[in-house]
Design a protein around this motif. Structure first.
Motif, PDB file in Angstrom:
ATOM      1  N   ALA A 117       0.854  -1.192   0.000  1.00  0.00           N
ATOM      2  CA  ALA A 117       0.000   0.000   0.000  1.00  0.00           C
ATOM      3  C   ALA A 117       0.889   1.240   0.000  1.00  0.00           C
ATOM      4  O   ALA A 117       1.907   1.267   0.679  1.00  0.00           O
ATOM      5  N   PRO A 118       0.544   2.265  -0.792  1.00  0.00           N
ATOM      6  CA  PRO A 118       1.368   3.469  -0.807  1.00  0.00           C
ATOM      7  C   PRO A 118       1.291   4.181   0.538  1.00  0.00           C
ATOM      8  O   PRO A 118       0.231   4.251   1.146  1.00  0.00           O
ATOM      9  N   THR A 119       2.404   4.668   1.026  1.00  0.00           N
ATOM     10  CA  THR A 119       2.392   5.436   2.269  1.00  0.00           C
ATOM     11  C   THR A 119       2.517   6.903   1.911  1.00  0.00           C
ATOM     12  O   THR A 119       2.780   7.259   0.772  1.00  0.00           O
ATOM     13  N   ALA A 120       2.325   7.754   2.925  1.00  0.00           N
ATOM     14  CA  ALA A 120       2.401   9.196   2.680  1.00  0.00           C
ATOM     15  C   ALA A 120       3.772   9.584   2.147  1.00  0.00           C
ATOM     16  O   ALA A 120       3.897  10.414   1.257  1.00  0.00           O
ATOM     17  N   SER A 121       4.844   8.940   2.675  1.00  0.00           N
ATOM     18  CA  SER A 121       6.177   9.364   2.252  1.00  0.00           C
ATOM     19  C   SER A 121       6.479   8.896   0.834  1.00  0.00           C
ATOM     20  O   SER A 121       7.139   9.607   0.078  1.00  0.00           O
ATOM     21  N   THR A 122       5.998   7.702   0.439  1.00  0.00           N
ATOM     22  CA  THR A 122       6.255   7.284  -0.942  1.00  0.00           C
ATOM     23  C   THR A 122       5.442   8.147  -1.892  1.00  0.00           C
ATOM     24  O   THR A 122       5.883   8.461  -2.987  1.00  0.00           O
ATOM     25  N   LEU A 123       4.260   8.557  -1.470  1.00  0.00           N
ATOM     26  CA  LEU A 123       3.461   9.450  -2.305  1.00  0.00           C
ATOM     27  C   LEU A 123       4.206  10.770  -2.511  1.00  0.00           C
ATOM     28  O   LEU A 123       4.335  11.257  -3.634  1.00  0.00           O
ATOM     29  N   ALA A 124       4.743  11.322  -1.424  1.00  0.00           N
ATOM     30  CA  ALA A 124       5.466  12.595  -1.528  1.00  0.00           C
ATOM     31  C   ALA A 124       6.672  12.451  -2.457  1.00  0.00           C
ATOM     32  O   ALA A 124       7.002  13.359  -3.213  1.00  0.00           O
ATOM     33  N   GLY A 125       7.311  11.279  -2.423  1.00  0.00           N
ATOM     34  CA  GLY A 125       8.474  11.043  -3.264  1.00  0.00           C
ATOM     35  C   GLY A 125       8.138  10.966  -4.745  1.00  0.00           C
ATOM     36  O   GLY A 125       9.018  11.132  -5.589  1.00  0.00           O
ATOM     37  N   ARG A 126       6.876  10.689  -5.085  1.00  0.00           N
ATOM     38  CA  ARG A 126       6.468  10.567  -6.489  1.00  0.00           C
ATOM     39  C   ARG A 126       5.973  11.877  -7.080  1.00  0.00           C
ATOM     40  O   ARG A 126       5.635  11.942  -8.264  1.00  0.00           O
ATOM     41  N   LEU A 127       5.893  12.918  -6.267  1.00  0.00           N
ATOM     42  CA  LEU A 127       5.372  14.195  -6.771  1.00  0.00           C
ATOM     43  C   LEU A 127       6.349  14.820  -7.763  1.00  0.00           C
ATOM     44  O   LEU A 127       7.546  14.874  -7.505  1.00  0.00           O
ATOM     45  N   ARG A 128       5.827  15.305  -8.895  1.00  0.00           N
ATOM     46  CA  ARG A 128       6.673  16.094  -9.799  1.00  0.00           C
ATOM     47  C   ARG A 128       6.539  17.558  -9.384  1.00  0.00           C
ATOM     48  O   ARG A 128       5.577  17.925  -8.700  1.00  0.00           O
ATOM     49  N   PRO A 129       7.488  18.409  -9.803  1.00  0.00           N
ATOM     50  CA  PRO A 129       7.357  19.826  -9.447  1.00  0.00           C
ATOM     51  C   PRO A 129       6.109  20.444 -10.080  1.00  0.00           C
ATOM     52  O   PRO A 129       5.618  19.977 -11.115  1.00  0.00           O
ATOM     53  N   LEU A 130       5.608  21.493  -9.474  1.00  0.00           N
ATOM     54  CA  LEU A 130       4.475  22.237 -10.016  1.00  0.00           C
ATOM     55  C   LEU A 130       4.806  22.798 -11.390  1.00  0.00           C
ATOM     56  O   LEU A 130       5.922  23.233 -11.639  1.00  0.00           O
ATOM     57  N   SER A 131       3.810  22.811 -12.259  1.00  0.00           N
ATOM     58  CA  SER A 131       3.946  23.489 -13.549  1.00  0.00           C
ATOM     59  C   SER A 131       3.000  24.690 -13.552  1.00  0.00           C
ATOM     60  O   SER A 131       2.213  24.887 -12.626  1.00  0.00           O
ATOM     61  N   GLY A 132       3.061  25.450 -14.627  1.00  0.00           N
ATOM     62  CA  GLY A 132       2.169  26.597 -14.764  1.00  0.00           C
ATOM     63  C   GLY A 132       0.708  26.186 -14.808  1.00  0.00           C
ATOM     64  O   GLY A 132      -0.171  26.976 -14.448  1.00  0.00           O
ATOM     65  N   LEU A 133       0.438  24.957 -15.237  1.00  0.00           N
ATOM     66  CA  LEU A 133      -0.960  24.501 -15.297  1.00  0.00           C
ATOM     67  C   LEU A 133      -1.591  24.493 -13.908  1.00  0.00           C
ATOM     68  O   LEU A 133      -2.747  24.872 -13.735  1.00  0.00           O
ATOM     69  N   GLU A 134      -0.810  24.061 -12.896  1.00  0.00           N
ATOM     70  CA  GLU A 134      -1.348  24.067 -11.531  1.00  0.00           C
ATOM     71  C   GLU A 134      -1.397  25.491 -10.981  1.00  0.00           C
ATOM     72  O   GLU A 134      -2.309  25.846 -10.235  1.00  0.00           O
TER      73      GLU A 134
ATOM     74  N   SER B  74       7.945  23.076 -15.845  1.00  0.00           N
ATOM     75  CA  SER B  74       7.983  23.185 -14.384  1.00  0.00           C
ATOM     76  C   SER B  74       8.245  24.656 -14.044  1.00  0.00           C
ATOM     77  O   SER B  74       8.801  25.413 -14.849  1.00  0.00           O
ATOM     78  N   VAL B  75       7.857  25.037 -12.841  1.00  0.00           N
ATOM     79  CA  VAL B  75       8.020  26.431 -12.418  1.00  0.00           C
ATOM     80  C   VAL B  75       9.501  26.842 -12.503  1.00  0.00           C
ATOM     81  O   VAL B  75       9.831  27.936 -12.971  1.00  0.00           O
ATOM     82  N   ALA B  76      10.394  25.951 -12.059  1.00  0.00           N
ATOM     83  CA  ALA B  76      11.821  26.285 -12.046  1.00  0.00           C
ATOM     84  C   ALA B  76      12.355  26.459 -13.474  1.00  0.00           C
ATOM     85  O   ALA B  76      13.162  27.347 -13.757  1.00  0.00           O
ATOM     86  N   ARG B  77      11.891  25.582 -14.384  1.00  0.00           N
ATOM     87  CA  ARG B  77      12.334  25.650 -15.780  1.00  0.00           C
ATOM     88  C   ARG B  77      11.864  26.969 -16.412  1.00  0.00           C
ATOM     89  O   ARG B  77      12.611  27.620 -17.145  1.00  0.00           O
ATOM     90  N   ARG B  78      10.615  27.331 -16.133  1.00  0.00           N
ATOM     91  CA  ARG B  78      10.090  28.595 -16.684  1.00  0.00           C
ATOM     92  C   ARG B  78      10.907  29.774 -16.168  1.00  0.00           C
ATOM     93  O   ARG B  78      11.269  30.669 -16.919  1.00  0.00           O
TER      94      ARG B  78
END
Ligand code: ZN
Length: 278
Positions: free
Chosen positions: A5-22, A251-255
């Motif tokens: 089962a996915p845990t909170a920490s593995t979920l956080a590890g799978r997050l990609r950086p925010l893009s302008g769409l978000e 991604s925000v950083a790339r922009r």
């Protein structure tokens, strides 16, 4: 690991950086349900930019509210770094101060139980700790009593031997003192992910103690960033002739990196023009 089962920490590890769409989503949702918005941001950042998050929404919904807040902090760090700027107003003299919070100082909270038992007087109650979904549904029901009764109805598992499910009316009918006791026990059991800021006012020397609700600060920052989004898209589109969609998917950083290059070119052109005038 497959099958786990996915845990909170593995979920956080799978997050990609925010893009302008978000960022655009946050900007468009000024009057909406802030809790639901935070949940949606996380779900979208578990999928590729512009893709429907699908079952990632259910994964985020199932996080405890403290786990969701920590995932949001992880998303902020991944997208914009660990230094979070915020403003603090001195309660004694009203002076505004700019502060920087280092998010790497947040430790991992101890694991929380999923449910607890509350004994108060003759009452015995079993209740789940609220999840991201519970909190969003309660926020949609309204502030104060309506939201609290909705949250309690969703999380109450057993009341004096009677098993759930419970309606909002059931929850609202519970003795207010018992409801207070349940709220307090849930509050105690949820790991605290917010910061208690202790500092001194540089204007009047008064001591300042202020709780920092990180999820709120992070959302406020994203709303503020959203104001510049149109201008940034305009600059990039004019320079590179990319589509709006392509630019927003960065991604925000790339922009930011491209914008820095454009500014550097602009500054160099000004210097050349100045040299030509001399
Ligand atoms: Zn002051």
């Amino acid at each position: 690991m497959p099958g786990e089962a996915p845990t909170a920490s593995t979920l956080a590890g799978r997050l990609r950086p925010l893009s302008g769409l978000e960022e655009e989503l946050v900007h468009a949702d000024r009057e909406g349900n802030a809790v639901a918005l935070c949940n949606e941001l996380l779900a979208r950042c578990l999928a590729r930019p512009g893709r429907d998050p699908g079952r990632a929404r259910a994964e985020v919904d199932a996080l405890l509210v403290s786990e969701r807040d920590l995932a949001l902090v992880a998303l902020r760090q991944r997208s914009l770094g660990s230094e979070l700027a915020m403003e603090l107003t001195c309660p004694a003299c009203g002076a505004d101060h700019d502060l920087v919070i280092d998010l790497t100082r947040l430790g991992a909270p101890p694991p929380a139980p999923r449910e607890i038992e509350v004994v108060h007087g003759d009452h015995r109650v079993r209740v789940r700790l609220p999840t991201a979904r519970d909190q969003a549904v309660a926020a949609a029901a309204g502030a104060l009593d309506a939201g609290r009764a909705t949250l309690l109805a969703a999380t109450l598992l057993e009341l004096d031997g009677r098993p759930g499910p419970f309606t909002v009316a059931d929850a609202a009918a519970i003795d207010p003192e018992l409801r207070e006791a349940i709220d307090a026990a849930v509050e105690d059991a949820l790991p605290d992910v917010d910061l208690a800021l202790v500092t001194t006012c540089s204007t009047c020397d008064a001591g300042i103690e202020a709780p920092v609700y990180l999820a709120e600060v992070i959302l406020a920052e994203l709303r503020e960033r959203g104001r510049q989004l149109l201008r940034e898209v305009h600059l990039l589109a004019r320079t590179y002739h990319w589509s709006e969609r392509q630019i927003l998917s960065l991604s925000v950083a790339r922009r930011r990196a491209y914008l820095t290059l454009i500014e550097a070119d602009h500054d160099a052109a000004l210097v050349l023009a100045g040299a030509g005038d001399a």
